[in-house]
Enzyme design. Structure first.
Site, PDB file in Angstrom:
ATOM      1  CD1 TRP A 319     -23.143  49.584 -82.084  1.00 23.27           C
ATOM      2  CD2 TRP A 319     -24.486  50.860 -80.092  1.00 23.27           C
ATOM      3  NE1 TRP A 319     -22.523  50.602 -81.541  1.00 23.27           N
ATOM      4  CE2 TRP A 319     -23.626  50.753 -80.292  1.00 23.27           C
ATOM      5  CE3 TRP A 319     -25.424  50.564 -79.318  1.00 23.27           C
ATOM      6  CZ2 TRP A 319     -23.276  52.294 -79.589  1.00 23.27           C
ATOM      7  CZ3 TRP A 319     -25.570  51.365 -78.288  1.00 23.27           C
ATOM      8  CH2 TRP A 319     -24.745  52.196 -78.423  1.00 23.27           C
ATOM      9  CD  GLU A 439     -32.054  53.364 -64.555  1.00 26.05           C
ATOM     10  OE1 GLU A 439     -31.531  54.765 -64.224  1.00 26.05           O
ATOM     11  OE2 GLU A 439     -32.367  52.714 -65.291  1.00 26.05           O
ATOM     12  CD  GLU A 442     -35.960  52.612 -71.205  1.00 21.29           C
ATOM     13  OE1 GLU A 442     -37.049  52.958 -71.938  1.00 21.29           O
ATOM     14  OE2 GLU A 442     -35.238  51.836 -72.562  1.00 21.29           O
TER      15      GLU A 442
END
Length: 707
Positions: A319, A439, A442
C-alpha cells in the site's frame, strides 16, 4: 580443448555490439514520474543459497518486480517485464496477461498466455555472483516482436539514476551502485528514457514499435528497453541477465560472466543449493510438504547475506509504504529487521533444526541492542535503527530466544541483563512497566496482555540464565517482579463490565490500567472516531497461555476465546481466521483500494498467523485435531508460488475477491511462514515448541503461584 574453445567463442559472441542505431537526441520528460513500488502481493521470492550471490528478486502477478542489492534493505529495481507485439494490432506486457506460476526450490517457472502467443519464463539468480537470470521462451503461430523493460532504483532510490547503452548492455548507475542488463543472443536495439514520457513502454504502447532509441538519460526515474531477437517462430529462446556491481565496469563484468554460462547449468546449481539446505533439516509429519519446504526456504532467503542473522519482515512494500514518499521516503518498513518478527523466525528455525541460523539471529540482536538495553523497534539489515518507539515485548522476546538456545557466553548474558534491567526500570508518560509506549500492533500505548506475557516470560528466562551465571540475587529480583506482574495482569487488562460478555474478558489493552473504566481513544489507521477501551479485544491475550503464564483452562482465558471468536473471528472457505483487533483499519478500503495514512477509511482483514497461534493454544487445551485444522487453513492461503500472506479477505471482500484468499497485503510475510513451521512441529510434539519450560514450570506446574 573443444569445450574451452566453445566457451571462448561464446564470450566473444556476446561482446559483439548490435548494429549502430543512431542517436535520436536527448529524451524528453526529465526527471520522469515516480510510480512507487509494485503491489505487495508477491507470487514469488528468490535468491541463490550461497552468500556470494547477494541479489534477490520478487515476482508480482505478472512480471518480475523488485530486485534487492547489495542487501535486503536496498531495492535496486522496481520491475523487469517482457513485452510482446505484432507491431500493428496489439502490444501486451507479461504483467497484463494471465500467468500461472510453479515453484521449485525458489526457482520459478511462469507460463503467460497472450493474443496468439505463449511465453514460458524461468527466474533464478546466479549462485556465483549478483546476477538475476531469466530464461524467456516465446511461441506463436506467426512472427512477433519482443522486448524487455527494466526500471532501476539503485541504492533504493530512482530519481538519481543515470542510464545509457554500452555496447550490447543497458547500464544504470547512481554513483554508489550500478546495474547492467544484457541478453544472449544480444539486444537488436536499446533505449533509456524517462518513465511516463520517453521510456520504452510509453513508446511501445503508443506505436507498437520502438520508434525512439535514446542512447542515454538521467538523472531521473528511468525506463530502459532492450529489443529481443526472439519472434516466437524462427527464434524462440533468449536469456536475459541483470547484473550488479559497485560501478559500471563491475556490473557489466558480472552480467557477462553470468551470460557465458548455460542457463540450465546455472539453474541446476541454484536448485541443488537449496536441496542441500533442506537435506540437512528435519521434516514434520503433520505438514503439507510443498508448503513446509517453501516456508523454510522463504525464511532462509529472508536472511541478509552480508549481515548474517538479519532476517527481514517481507520483501514487499504494501500500500502506501510503496507509493507514498511522505510516509516512506526511503524503502521500509517491511524491508527491515523487527525483533518481534525475528523471534518468530528464529523459534521456527530452531524447531526445524537450523540452530545455527537462530544463533546468528541472537548475534544480530546483540549487535543492535541500544545503550540503555532496549532493542530498536526495527532496523536496517546493517543495524541502523529506523523507527524508534519503545515496545517492551521486543526487548523481552530476545531474552526468551537466547534462553531457548541455551546461550551462556558472556556477550549473551550481558545482553540479557541489560534488556531485563531496561524492562523493569522502564517509565514513560507517568506510567511504569509493564505499561509500554507501543504494544504488539505498534499504534497504541498502554497495558497489553500480550506485551505483559512477553515481559513476564523474558524476566523468568533472564532469571534462569543470570542465576546459572552466578548472580542469584539479581535472578531473584527478576522473578519477584515477574511474579508481581503475573498476579496483576488481570487487574490491568480484564474487564468485568464490558459489552461483549457478562463474564470477565481480556481487552486488547487499557490506556490507564483501569479496565472497568470507559477510557476513550482513537485506534488509528483511519478510524473516524474514538472507542471505549472495553469494546476492544485482540487474540494476542493468548500469549499468556502460549508462553506459560496462564493455564488454557483458566476461566477468563476461555471466556475471552469465546468473545474473540464472536467479535473478530470469521469462517471462510479456506478456514477460520481472525482480525487483529476491534476496529482495525490496517488494510484495504471497502472497494479494495490501498491503505494510506490519513486518507479514506480502511479495514484490516483476517490474519493467518492467528490460526497458528490458536492451534498452539488448542494443543495445550487438549484439542490436537483442531490444531491440525488450523495448520491446513494456513496452508490453504498459499498462492501459486507457495507464498503465504499477511492478510486474507474477510466477508466484506470487494467484488471479485473471495474470502480466505490473499489480499494485497505483504506477501510473503515471513512471520506467517514461520508460524506455519512452528505449528507443524508443535503438533508433532503435542505441545507448543515455543513455550519456555522454565516459565510454565513456575506458573503452571507449581500451582500457578510462582513459587
Amino acid at each position: 580443448m573443444r569445450r574451452r574453445l566453445l566457451s571462448a567463442l561464446a564470450g566473444l559472441f556476446i561482446m559483439i555490439a548490435p548494429p549502430a542505431l543512431g542517436d535520436t537526441g536527448t529524451p524528453p520528460g526529465a526527471p520522469g514520474v515516480n510510480p512507487g513500488y509494485p503491489p505487495a502481493d508477491k507470487q514469488g521470492f528468490g535468491t541463490a543459497r550461497p552468500a556470494g550471490s547477494p541479489v534477490w528478486f520478487t515476482l508480482g502477478r505478472g512480471g518480475l518486480t523488485e530486485t534487492f542489492h547489495p542487501d535486503l534493505s536496498t531495492p535496486a529495481a522496481r520491475r523487469l517485464d517482457f513485452v510482446v507485439t505484432d507491431g500493428e494490432t496489439f502490444v501486451q506486457r507479461v504483467s497484463d496477461v494471465p500467468v500461472r506460476t510453479d515453484q521449485d526450490r525458489l526457482s520459478y517457472r511462469r507460463i503467460a498466455r497472450g493474443r496468439g502467443w505463449t511465453a514460458t519464463i524461468t527466474y533464478i539468480t546466479d549462485p556465483a555472483r549478483p546476477s538475476v537470470m531469466v530464461s524467456f521462451e516465446l511461441r506463436s503461430h506467426r512472427p512477433l516482436h519482443s522486448y524487455v523493460l527494466h526500471e532501476p532504483t539503485l541504492s533504493a532510490k530512482g530519481a538519481d539514476d543515470q542510464g545509457k547503452s554500452v555496447g550490447d548492455a543497458l547500464v544504470a548507475t547512481d554513483g554508489s551502485a550500478a546495474s547492467a542488463l544484457l541478453a544472449q543472443p544480444p539486444f537488436s536495439a536499446t533505449s533509456s528514457g524517462y518513465l511516463g514520457t520517453s521510456d520504452g513502454w510509453t513508446d511501445l504502447s503508443r506505436h507498437r514499435a520502438l520508434t525512439s532509441r535514446y542512447p542515454q538519460a538521467g538523472p531521473g526515474n528511468l525506463g530502459q528497453t532492450g529489443q529481443l531477437t526472439v519472434d516466437g517462430v524462427r527464434d524462440r529462446n533468449v536469456v536475459v541477465v541483470l547484473g550488479y556491481g559497485e560501478n559500471e565496469q563491475s556490473a557489466i563484468a558480472t552480467a557477462r560472466a553470468s551470460a557465458q554460462q548455460r542457463f540450465h547449468d546455472v539453474r541446476r546449481a541454484y536448485v541443488q543449493g537449496w536441496e542441500e539446505y533442506l537435506r540437512g533439516l528435519k521434516t514434520p509429519a503433520s505438514a503439507q510438504r510443498a508448503v513446509y519446504d517453501s516456508s523454510l526456504l522463504v525464511l532462509a532467503a529472508s536472511e541478509d547475506k552480508h549481515n548474517r542473522g538479519a532476517f527481514i519482515a517481507s520483501p514487499s512494500e504494501p500500500w502506501a509504504f510503496g507509493t507514498n514518499p511522505e510516509l516512506s521516503p526511503t524503502p521500509g518498513p517491511y524491508h527491515l529487521v523487527w525483533p518481534r518478527d525475528l523471534y518468530q523466525v528464529a523459534t521456527a528455525l530452531i524447531a526445524a533444526g537450523d540452530r545455527d541460523a537462530a544463533n546468528r539471529a541472537v548475534d544480530h540482536l546483540i549487535g543492535v541492542q541500544q545503550p540503555d538495553g532496549h532493542f530498536p523497534q526495527n532496523n536496517t539489515v546493517s543495524g541502523r535503527p529506523y523507527w524508534t518507539s519503545i515496545q517492551l515485548d521486543e526487548s523481552a522476546l530476545p531474552i526468551v530466544l537466547a534462553w531457548h538456545l541455551d546461550r551462556r557466553d558472556e556477550k549473551t548474558i550481558s545482553m540479557v541483563r541489560r534488556a531485563a534491567d531496561f524492562i523493569v526500570g522502564y517509565e514513560q508518560d507517568g506510567f511504569s512497566a509493564p505499561w509500554s509506549q507501543q504494544e504488539r500492533w505498534e499504534n497504541q500505548s498502554g497495558y497489553s496482555p500480550g506485551t505483559i506475557a512477553a515481559t513476564i516470560a523474558g524476566l523468568v528466562c533472564a532469571a534462569d540464565m543470570i542465576e546459572r551465571s552466578g548472580d542469584a540475587a539479581t535472578a531473584q529480583r527478576y522473578r519477584s517482579i515477574a511474579d508481581d506482574w503475573a498476579a496483576r495482569v488481570e487487574s490491568w487488562t480484564v474487564t468485568s463490565n464490558g459489552p461483549h460478555s457478562a463474564q470477565p474478558y481480556y481487552l486488547r489493552l487499557t490506556k490507564d490500567g483501569r479496565p472497568n473504566e470507559g477510557t476513550a481513544y482513537n485506534p488509528g489507521d483511519n478510524y473516524p472516531g474514538t472507542v471505549d477501551q472495553r469494546t476492544q479485544v485482540d487474540p494476542s491475550f493468548l500469549e499468556l497461555v502460549r508462553l506459560g503464564v496462564k493455564s488454557p483452562q483458566d476461566a477468563t482465558i476461555r471466556n475471552t476465546v469465546a468473545v474473540v471468536d464472536r467479535v473478530l473471528g470469521e469462517i471462510t472457505p479456506t478456514g477460520q481466521f481472525w482480525h487483529r483487533f476491534t476496529n482495525d483499519g490496517y488494510g484495504e478500503r471497502a472497494d479494495g483500494g490501498p491503505w494510506d495514512i490519513g486518507g479514506e477509511r480502511t479495514y484490516g482483514r483476517l490474519w493467518p498467523i492467528f490460526a497458528g497461534e490458536r492451534g498452539e493454544y488448542e494443543l495445550l487445551a487438549g484439542k490436537p485435531h483442531t490444531a491440525k485444522s488450523r495448520l491446513r487453513a494456513i496452508a490453504a492461503t498459499a498462492n501459486d508460488g507457495m507464498m503465504l500472506p499477511e492478510q486474507v479477505w474477510d466477508h466484506q471482500a470487494p467484488p471479485g475477491e473471495r474470502p480466505g484468499t490473499p489480499t494485497t497485503s505483504a506477501t510473503p510475510l515471513v512471520w506467517t511462514h514461520a508460524q506455519y513451521i512452528r505449528l507443524a512441529w508443535s503438533i508433532d510434539a503435542g505441545k507448543p515448541v515455543e513455550q519456555p519450560a522454565v516459565v510454565a514450570d513456575r506458573y503452571l506446574n507449581s500451582g500457578g503461584t510462582g513459587g
